[in-house]
Design a protein around this motif. Structure first.
Motif, PDB file in Angstrom:
ATOM      1  N   LEU A  10       0.867  -1.151   0.002  1.00  0.00           N
ATOM      2  CA  LEU A  10       0.081  -0.136  -0.074  1.00  0.00           C
ATOM      3  C   LEU A  10       0.937   1.083  -0.105  1.00  0.00           C
ATOM      4  O   LEU A  10       1.773   1.278   0.993  1.00  0.00           O
ATOM      5  N   ARG A 100      -8.693   6.369  10.523  1.00  0.00           N
ATOM      6  CA  ARG A 100      -8.793   4.908  10.908  1.00  0.00           C
ATOM      7  C   ARG A 100      -9.790   4.310  10.304  1.00  0.00           C
ATOM      8  O   ARG A 100     -10.049   3.372   9.550  1.00  0.00           O
ATOM      9  N   VAL A 103      -9.004   3.908   6.538  1.00  0.00           N
ATOM     10  CA  VAL A 103      -8.399   2.685   6.426  1.00  0.00           C
ATOM     11  C   VAL A 103      -9.111   1.661   6.208  1.00  0.00           C
ATOM     12  O   VAL A 103      -8.933   0.757   5.091  1.00  0.00           O
ATOM     13  N   HIS A 104     -10.256   1.258   6.933  1.00  0.00           N
ATOM     14  CA  HIS A 104     -11.004   0.334   7.077  1.00  0.00           C
ATOM     15  C   HIS A 104     -11.850   0.284   5.692  1.00  0.00           C
ATOM     16  O   HIS A 104     -12.222  -0.723   4.835  1.00  0.00           O
ATOM     17  N   LEU A 107      -9.499  -1.037   3.002  1.00  0.00           N
ATOM     18  CA  LEU A 107      -9.154  -2.520   2.976  1.00  0.00           C
ATOM     19  C   LEU A 107     -10.210  -3.342   2.305  1.00  0.00           C
ATOM     20  O   LEU A 107     -10.236  -3.937   1.530  1.00  0.00           O
ATOM     21  N   GLY A 115      -5.075  -6.514   5.474  1.00  0.00           N
ATOM     22  CA  GLY A 115      -3.901  -5.527   5.414  1.00  0.00           C
ATOM     23  C   GLY A 115      -3.100  -6.050   4.547  1.00  0.00           C
ATOM     24  O   GLY A 115      -3.211  -6.977   3.488  1.00  0.00           O
ATOM     25  N   VAL A 119       3.737  -1.203   3.694  1.00  0.00           N
ATOM     26  CA  VAL A 119       2.959  -0.014   3.488  1.00  0.00           C
ATOM     27  C   VAL A 119       4.159   0.831   3.279  1.00  0.00           C
ATOM     28  O   VAL A 119       5.468   0.861   3.903  1.00  0.00           O
ATOM     29  N   VAL A 140      -3.027   6.234  10.653  1.00  0.00           N
ATOM     30  CA  VAL A 140      -3.324   5.380   9.383  1.00  0.00           C
ATOM     31  C   VAL A 140      -2.310   4.289   9.686  1.00  0.00           C
ATOM     32  O   VAL A 140      -2.525   3.215   9.604  1.00  0.00           O
ATOM     33  N   GLU A 143      -3.162   2.017  12.634  1.00  0.00           N
ATOM     34  CA  GLU A 143      -4.244   1.005  12.166  1.00  0.00           C
ATOM     35  C   GLU A 143      -4.198  -0.097  11.541  1.00  0.00           C
ATOM     36  O   GLU A 143      -4.217  -0.996  11.615  1.00  0.00           O
ATOM     37  N   LEU A 144      -3.120   0.422  10.359  1.00  0.00           N
ATOM     38  CA  LEU A 144      -2.761  -0.639   9.766  1.00  0.00           C
ATOM     39  C   LEU A 144      -1.933  -1.939  10.273  1.00  0.00           C
ATOM     40  O   LEU A 144      -2.073  -3.330  10.141  1.00  0.00           O
ATOM     41  N   ASN A 148      -2.755  -5.647  10.895  1.00  0.00           N
ATOM     42  CA  ASN A 148      -1.798  -6.685  10.042  1.00  0.00           C
ATOM     43  C   ASN A 148      -0.488  -6.322  11.093  1.00  0.00           C
ATOM     44  O   ASN A 148       0.518  -5.528  10.564  1.00  0.00           O
ATOM     45  N   CYS A 151       3.035  -6.626   9.005  1.00  0.00           N
ATOM     46  CA  CYS A 151       3.408  -5.378   8.176  1.00  0.00           C
ATOM     47  C   CYS A 151       4.650  -4.792   8.530  1.00  0.00           C
ATOM     48  O   CYS A 151       4.852  -4.416   9.629  1.00  0.00           O
TER      49      CYS A 151
END
Length: 183
Positions: A10, A100, A103-104, A107, A115, A119, A140, A143-144, A148, A151
């Motif tokens: 991402l 946040r 982000v959802h 996704l 996720g 990133v 952001v 939250e990612l 995950n 990540c």
């Protein structure tokens, strides 16, 4: 090149989307994100750089390219192999509001509910131009990482006078889901 094959990326605040496009050309899946206002330019960049671009009708532009950059058909033997299955790498462009909730939404829209593997954000922290928007960027990222924890986040910044990078780094260190921050 092997690190990208089958891995998802991402790109936050992607602008023209060049790093994400390179990732995709190396065989990885990429979702390029930025503000809604530049989506048409980003879609044009994808269309200009990848001949077989197809629009899904959603606010995204998706393409499929084989590992050797040739066009990909359903029975193409050059598809990237992922988890024992065969499929081409994918790239798409989606708007992302740095929150946040944003982000959802991204996704869900992108098809990556769990996720991303990586990133990336490049030059998204510069207070004279972007103000304190790096605080939303940190939310952001946090939250990612919550979604995950495996990540890997890469933030690339250019040091300039009164850039806000020290504040960004300290804010990152204070987040619950950020494991470590290295300069």
């Amino acid at each position: 090149k092997d690190a990208t094959k089958g891995a998802s990326l991402l790109e936050l605040g992607c602008g023209l989307g060049v790093p994400g496009m390179v990732w995709h050309m190396l065989g990885g899946d990429a979702v390029l994100s930025d503000q809604e206002s530049i989506m048409s330019q980003l879609h044009d960049n994808l269309k200009s750089n990848f001949a077989d671009t197809t629009s899904t009708g959603r606010p995204t532009c998706s393409i499929a390219v084989a590992a050797d950059d040739s066009p990909v058909g359903d029975n193409d033997p050059h598809k990237v192999v992922v988890d024992g299955g065969s499929r081409p790498s994918r790239i798409s462009a989606l708007p992302l509001s740095w929150s946040r909730e944003g982000v959802h939404h991204l996704l869900t829209s992108s098809g990556y509910p769990n996720g991303f593997d990586y990133v990336l954000n490049c030059d998204c922290v510069y207070e004279p131009l972007y103000g304190k928007s790096h605080r939303q960027l940190v939310d952001v990222i946090d939250e990612l990482l919550c979604i995950n924890p495996r990540c890997t986040v890469i933030s690339s910044v250019e040091r300039r006078r009164a850039d806000g990078i020290d504040s960004f780094v300290e804010h990152m260190k204070s987040r619950d889901h950020v494991g470590s921050v290295e300069k």
